[in-house]
Design an enzyme around this catalytic site. Structure first.
Site, PDB file in Angstrom:
ATOM      1  N   VAL E  50       9.498  -0.236 -44.222  1.00 35.62           N
ATOM      2  CA  VAL E  50       8.903  -0.832 -43.017  1.00 35.62           C
ATOM      3  C   VAL E  50       9.116   0.052 -41.795  1.00 35.62           C
ATOM      4  CG1 VAL E  50       8.871  -2.792 -41.464  1.00 35.62           C
ATOM      5  CG2 VAL E  50       9.311  -3.137 -43.885  1.00 35.62           C
ATOM      6  N   CYS E  51      10.279   0.580 -41.697  1.00 36.89           N
ATOM      7  CA  CYS E  51      10.644   1.263 -40.474  1.00 36.89           C
ATOM      8  C   CYS E  51       9.699   2.404 -40.125  1.00 36.89           C
ATOM      9  CB  CYS E  51      12.075   1.736 -40.569  1.00 36.89           C
ATOM     10  SG  CYS E  51      13.209   0.374 -40.806  1.00 36.89           S
ATOM     11  N   PRO E  52       9.405   3.294 -41.010  1.00 38.55           N
ATOM     12  CA  PRO E  52       8.560   4.402 -40.579  1.00 38.55           C
ATOM     13  C   PRO E  52       7.204   3.898 -40.083  1.00 38.55           C
ATOM     14  CG  PRO E  52       8.806   4.412 -42.968  1.00 38.55           C
ATOM     15  CD  PRO E  52       9.745   3.398 -42.439  1.00 38.55           C
ATOM     16  N   LEU E  55       7.647   3.090 -36.642  1.00 35.03           N
ATOM     17  CA  LEU E  55       7.881   4.290 -35.829  1.00 35.03           C
ATOM     18  C   LEU E  55       6.582   5.044 -35.597  1.00 35.03           C
ATOM     19  CD1 LEU E  55      10.906   3.715 -37.022  1.00 35.03           C
ATOM     20  CD2 LEU E  55      11.295   6.006 -36.117  1.00 35.03           C
TER      21      LEU E  55
END
Lengths: 197, 197, 197, 197, 197, 197, 197, 197, 197, 197
Positions: E50-52, E55
């Protein structure tokens, strides 16, 4: 904590002399200001059997102590008045007539509680009244202190109640300690003046 | 608090005998279970000058103590290994070869701190590290305890570091105390067996 | 807390040298004032089997350490007197005769308790007497500290009692650290002087 | 307190293996239940220079450790996801591709704070918010633990950040300790298998 | 306590930029000294799925934020080294190559514990060792802070781990707040720039 | 501590419905017993400008929430009587006539102080009277909570006083979370139903 | 502690006047600076049945109070916005249109908690969250204070929730107190101006 | 804390009746066991001017109270002996001859300190003696309590020292409260029996 | 603690004289400033049987006290108003008409609690309300104090409630103490002026 | 707290009788078990001037006390041995020969500290040694207690050091108290048996 190697407590205590005068005596100052050694011996109570024997024994050896520049002081928790009455009681009646060294009258136990030589135990505190109850008569054991000219304790010993002291052993300890002071030598066991160390 | 009149602490401590065996010794139990008196003497350090003299003096008088049903025990804070090395060092080299009584090796200071006879003072606690720093070598004074068959201390005495002990005085104290035990008499000053009280 | 990356404790400790002189040594000051690295190694007890082997091993490698500007210091909780006796005992008799580096005599445990390397556990405090009882002999583990010229610890390690140390590994660590100091490079694993990093 | 001679802490920690599986690992149980020794080594951070060198060095010697029934475990405070990314980065790119032993991901610092090997200092507590502020990156020093089959730590060592470890020295320590376990002999300094003790 | 309406904490934190430089960043000072708004968004871990996505979404909208004088800052508890590795990983490999805004590396958790957005719970303190054990990975929730030019927080929001953020909503909140700042009007619900309030 | 990932507090609070009935509502139980999601939004005060706009916006979107099995609940610290008066005030007069969802009347602040969303600060305690004085009106910020069918909070957000909310964003968050619940997929940024994740 | 005979608390509180202006009012200063008496009456809630009756009754008698140099102030814990809405609600609809004296809006309970007239009880503190939960609506009882020109309270009375007040009794108390002030006479029971004391 | 809405304290107090009998009275039990209301009024001191006027006024209205099932009780901190002396003093001499209701003699202040109506302030505690010194005569203000048949206080009021009470107002409060009890209606302001609410 | 040998407490107390004037009296100052002795006697309550007898007895002997420069002061915890009423009650009606010395009115118990002569016991503190409940009437025992010209107490005595005092014994104690003051002699038992000591 | 009206403390104390026997005496039990009254008088010290006079005075009146069923007991803090020595000292020599009532020897101060009659003050506690230092001789004041058959104290009195007691006054108090016991009458002042009350 052991007192040996430390200064004797700096406290003034009531004392009685053979004249019947009550005065204040501070053992530490006596030693330091007069540049003397002090032998301080405690006994439990005036007007008992063992004690006068010891008191007379120290009186008999008083000259020996004085030759060694040692002040002898007796001590109990009785009042000066009681000491005076005992000093005026003939030896044959169980008194200590003839004793000439001073005797501390530590009735408020300031010094003896500081030395931790009172025969009390099991203190219990009453929350409601704030009073403290103890077991024991609140008198001292047969404790002895040898103090040098700087006020440092170099021997302390305590005998159980029924056990008398040996005056000669204290003379030996004093001589041995003086030998160390003068010669800078450490003193072997059983040392005696004039004998081989 | 003075130990006189109370039971000796109930603690087991490492000890070394002349055979080189390390074992656990509990002075209180030794007295009570063997129905013996005990003379326990502490000295500061192995491999020093005064100490071996005292240790040899007690050895020489060992027969006298045993005749009186008294067990002699030496003690310092050195390890059993060090005691053994000293026991194997000839007297002429400053050793204690020939000593046959056991010697406590109180390296963890459990007993000596309980007796309050260590030469440490001015403990300071480091809040950050929890470590305690002291002054002094953390070794014992020249303290002596006489304990009766019930484990009760009847004499305690401490000499300053350079001051040796008098073996005869301990024999006198033991005799006087035995006299009290047997005769129910209280013992006057300077008492000696066979002399007039 | 781990000491690595921090200054070594600033404490003076008794030490004994091969001449038999007792003197005070402060490891932190030795490093900083002489601009030297220090290797300080602790062993449990004098007069035991493993220990002398290690002490001799460090002696054999002493020249290697000195070439690297490293001062070697041994340490245990025995007294200076015991160290001296051991230094005078021939290697064949289990002694450390021939050792020339100084040995700390941390008999008051000031430094070893600060380093937290004593084998004691389960402290119990006696409310009545104020004395502390512990389990264990109150001697140190086989701990080693490498300290740089600013007094900062760059390696600490502890071996369990029966496990001897490897002198070469300490030489390697010292070389690797010196390499970092001189070259500003970080040192990979298994690094050895002269080999490819 | 030093961990040597005591059981390793009983804690489960996240770990990552070469397959990319995150799982829970309890070092104490690994040793005891598999009857293995464990070598646990900590490094400060993934994706740095010194660290991969050490990780590769342990990998190269893995067979030697396994022959000796020793499990090798790496550890840092990075997350399993970061370990996995690093494991998938080729050695030439500074990665640790090829490492097959598990790596602890102690992101919550449960184990590293228990071991007291984090580089934080000067904690300050904010009364208003209840938050704690520290100096340092909150990553571990280069600490190594050798643990035996009963979970007892027999060696612990910490290197300063820039200082790599020597894999061979750990093999030597393991061999020496095994020798003690098998032969009941205490191991002298510089001992090596096959050489004379 | 809710941060909205209060100044953002005054703390410096490690950060990594696209150049691979580690530097110190203080969000409060960034806002006040540059007279900028700041959007600070936290994500749990580097190298996850999820994080990328988030970002990259912030990167895509970066121009929109900059037009509004808003500085975008990402943040997690990974180290700068890990951020740099991730920044060098292509988007197709799950990396964040192409991200140009700075990313906080709060590895010591100074800021995230102050904001109370770590996923730890049930702290238990070990009296014996002084170490704290927690449940959870000790990483942050998906928290977002909008901070104005004086450093005052005007929005804070936290999403549960698996729930991504909506970049447009933050642009709307910034526009609405700017509208209030400029027009002195209070902003009704669903307000959008150019639409009727 | 952040509520996200935890159960919503288990507390009953007064509430008012459109019929003018005062009743007790427990948000946690509403979610769990009716197997519904809950959107709980707080506004500062009845009878103010921004607030009714938000309340009408949620009313307009009520059907959308209900389709998603979401219960909408408003909340402030006014009394039920005031809510009822406001519900009876026409929209044109600044009232909220037409609102049909329930509104919490947390006049005793039990829930809002538990959520820590009151605008009070600088509590000072008067020792003499025991009363507490605060700064601020003791009303709530514009906080919103999204709670799932098990009572777990999956989003919390707080806007500064003058900043209205975006109803659509909450619908998006609910859809994204439902997507995670149903598909077991983690939701990337800017996710919207029907769009590519 | 009873307030009678003491100064009224020195606190500023929000208030609303008939113009719809929110302002700060300090009852103690009002009395002292304007040299007026003050009648301050508290009622539980706006928009309820009993309360408007009392508010109208005080309004009807307002001229009588003003003739006596008495300022009338109403008070509840509702917000200024709610007071204004109620002031704009016609009497026939349960409103208080026509009331011209100011009404305190003690929404943060600073004054009412100081006066100890809130209907809360059984406070329970949640250790985990730090929040306080109470029973009761956290609104005030029907308390009345009469304050003289120096700010001293000369009457305080509290009625149970359902019990209305008697405006005439307050006029009688004011007249009687004024009589004491002017005549220096103590006032007998049932005293009324113009009647025989 | 205000007593209104709570039970009157459950305490027995000395009282005197017109016969000169001292007996114990518990106001709470009087109300509950006799199913009566109670009016309890306190005055500062016997043998003063204002007080007898109030006592006579309550006596004159006693029939009215009894018709309403209300027990009237007076109270001060004087002793029963003083009450009796005052009851035997003719009205013309400032006495209260003719009073037939009981009068509490709260000389130990158990009840008045519980009600917090004593005129003492500024307590200062003397550490040395444990005694408390106060300012004020330690007598009660002119406080009145109306208590219902269940022992619940429904009115409390306090007048400053010089201010007499209005017996009729208490009759009105009692009638209004009875009206609420019987009719279940809440009572508007200025209510009087027989008049329109 | 016993007061004998210490200064009387330095406190001002309300008092009543035969003129009906209430004034403040400080016993310590009366003695010191007027260079007088003071006899202060406490009785439990006004308007009882034993008490007037004692008060008349002191009045009858007043001349004797004055000849000896002694001020006589009575005291109870009744108010000045009650004292005045009693002073105006003829002796035949149980009053103390004719008494001319002042009487303390220690209604706030400042002095009597300082002297610890109140008949209260078993104080219990109510945590909830902060009130103290006691057993006993909170009146004084029959305590008597003799104070010399310097304010030092030289006799204190307390009789149980039913036991009257002997005026002559106080005259004897005063004469004996004066004898000691003048003659410097200590006074034997049963001493009387003019008799042989 | 005053002892009058309460039981005498339940404590056993050493005592001496004229036969020279030391035994334990409990005053409370003496009174209760023998159904006697007790007069207990304390004096400061044995072997002083005032004291014997008082002791002889009580002896002379002993028959009078016995006729009234009253046991007379003396008391000081001297030891039994000292009491015995004083009892054997003729009256002409300042002794108390001829005294036949028992004398308490409260050398441990259990009873006198409970009664709070010791002349010590200004206790100071030495933190280092745990010892307490006081001012004063730690002897008792001249305190007297009259105790009835149930052990209740009905009179207590303390004279300053130099002030002797009046034996006749104690006989009067005993007669008066007996009169109250037998006749149920309260005793007026100056009462004497046979005279008009």
């Amino acid at each position: 904590m052991a007192l040996v190697g430390k200064k004797f407590p700096n406290l003034s205590v009531n004392a009685m002399n053979e004249m019947g005068d009550t005065f204040q005596m501070n053992i530490l100052e006596e030693a330091q200001e007069n540049n003397k050694k002090v032998l301080l011996f405690w006994y439990p109570k005036d007007f008992t059997f063992v004690c006068p024997t010891e008191l007379h024994a120290f009186q008999s050896a008083l000259e020996e102590f004085e030759k060694r520049n040692v002040m002898v002081v007796g001590a109990s928790c009785d009042t000066p008045e009681v000491h005076f009455a005992w000093l005026n009681t003939p030896k044959d009646n169980g008194g200590i007539e003839g004793v000439t060294y001073p005797i501390l009258a530590d009735s408020n136990r300031n010094l003896s509680s500081r030395l931790d030589i009172l025969d009390i135990m099991n203190e219990s505190y009453d929350d409601e009244t704030g009073a403290i109850t103890v077991e024991g008569d609140n008198v001292t054991y047969r404790a002895t202190y040898l103090i040098d000219e700087e006020g440092t304790v170099f021997h302390e010993g305590i005998n159980h109640m029924p056990l008398g002291r040996n005056v000669k052993e204290f003379l030996r300890l004093i001589d041995a300690y003086t030998h160390v002071q003068e010669k800078g030598e450490v003193c072997p066991a059983n040392w005696e003046e004039g004998k081989e160390g």
